[in-house]
Design a protein around this motif. Structure first.
Motif, PDB file in Angstrom:
ATOM      1  N   ILE A  34       0.866  -1.185   0.000  1.00 46.65           N
ATOM      2  CA  ILE A  34       0.000   0.000   0.000  1.00 46.65           C
ATOM      3  C   ILE A  34       0.895   1.223   0.000  1.00 46.65           C
ATOM      4  N   TYR A  64      -8.063   0.441   4.433  1.00 45.39           N
ATOM      5  CA  TYR A  64      -7.881  -0.445   3.295  1.00 45.39           C
ATOM      6  C   TYR A  64      -8.163  -1.873   3.725  1.00 45.39           C
ATOM      7  N   THR A  66      -7.869  -6.063   2.249  1.00 44.90           N
ATOM      8  CA  THR A  66      -7.506  -7.066   1.257  1.00 44.90           C
ATOM      9  C   THR A  66      -8.179  -8.378   1.617  1.00 44.90           C
ATOM     10  N   TRP A  73      -5.863  -4.361  -2.838  1.00 44.86           N
ATOM     11  CA  TRP A  73      -6.486  -3.644  -1.735  1.00 44.86           C
ATOM     12  C   TRP A  73      -7.579  -2.721  -2.258  1.00 44.86           C
ATOM     13  N   THR A  75     -10.387   0.422  -0.640  1.00 42.73           N
ATOM     14  CA  THR A  75     -10.763   1.224   0.520  1.00 42.73           C
ATOM     15  C   THR A  75     -12.148   0.806   0.989  1.00 42.73           C
TER      16      THR A  75
END
Length: 199
Positions: A34, A64, A66, A73, A75
């Motif tokens: 990130i 974020y 995942t 990723w 948001t």
């Protein structure tokens, strides 16, 4: 912030001023996954370690998420106010329930793994004279029971954050809070460089 995959301790996530770094070989090498400044909090889903949440503490305030172990990723900050993320925790009894503490602001809870967020401000203790820096810890045995550490004290909720009871008033400096995994009546809290408290 740092977090380790509970199923594979060779996978480590580390928050830095430049973003979130990941190691897949126990820290021998790292790659940035990130590129967002100041990753302040990381939470790995213990029941599904491919799911990880990371929050920022500067400029581009965001959370974020995942679902593939950090390869991609997205948001998941819809409904959250734009303040730095101080803590992210996943309820050990229900991994769809996520709590987020925003520095000097409000607390939020998600019941759907971060898709939507509910403001818990009405049920949270507030101290208008102190910029609270909130952290959370769970009772490992009782669902819905969690503890909140603030400058203004240590609080307990037995209904998933809707209401809070003061356990200890006043902190010289808020740090981190944790429950004993074998005895939830024992609570530890660090107070910066000043002390470690034990209930």
């Amino acid at each position: 912030a740092i977090a380790i995959n509970p199923s594979n301790p060779s996978i480590i996530y580390a928050g830095t001023e430049a973003g979130l770094a990941r190691s897949t070989n126990g820290g021998d090498s790292w790659s940035m996954v990130i590129n967002a400044p100041y990753i302040s909090s990381i939470a790995v889903d213990f029941s599904n370690p491919s799911v990880v949440y990371a929050g920022t503490a500067y400029h581009e305030y965001a959370i974020y998420k995942t679902t593939d172990g950090g390869n991609t990723w997205l948001t998941t900050s819809v409904g959250l106010d734009g303040f730095e993320v101080n803590d992210i925790v996943i309820d050990p009894h229900d991994n769809n329930r996520i709590y987020v503490a925003l520095y000097e602001h409000e607390n939020y809870r998600s019941e759907d793994a971060g898709r939507t967020w509910e403001n818990l401000n009405d049920g949270c203790p507030q101290d208008p004279d102190v910029g609270d820096n909130t952290v959370f810890a769970f009772d490992p045995f009782l669902e819905g029971t969690l503890y909140e550490g603030r400058y203004s004290g240590i609080y307990k909720s037995t209904n998933s954050g809707q209401d809070w009871q003061l356990l200890h008033q006043g902190m010289p400096y808020e740090g981190r809070i944790s429950t004993d995994p074998s005895n939830a009546s024992i609570i530890y809290m660090t107070c910066g460089e000043f002390a470690v408290l034990k209930s």
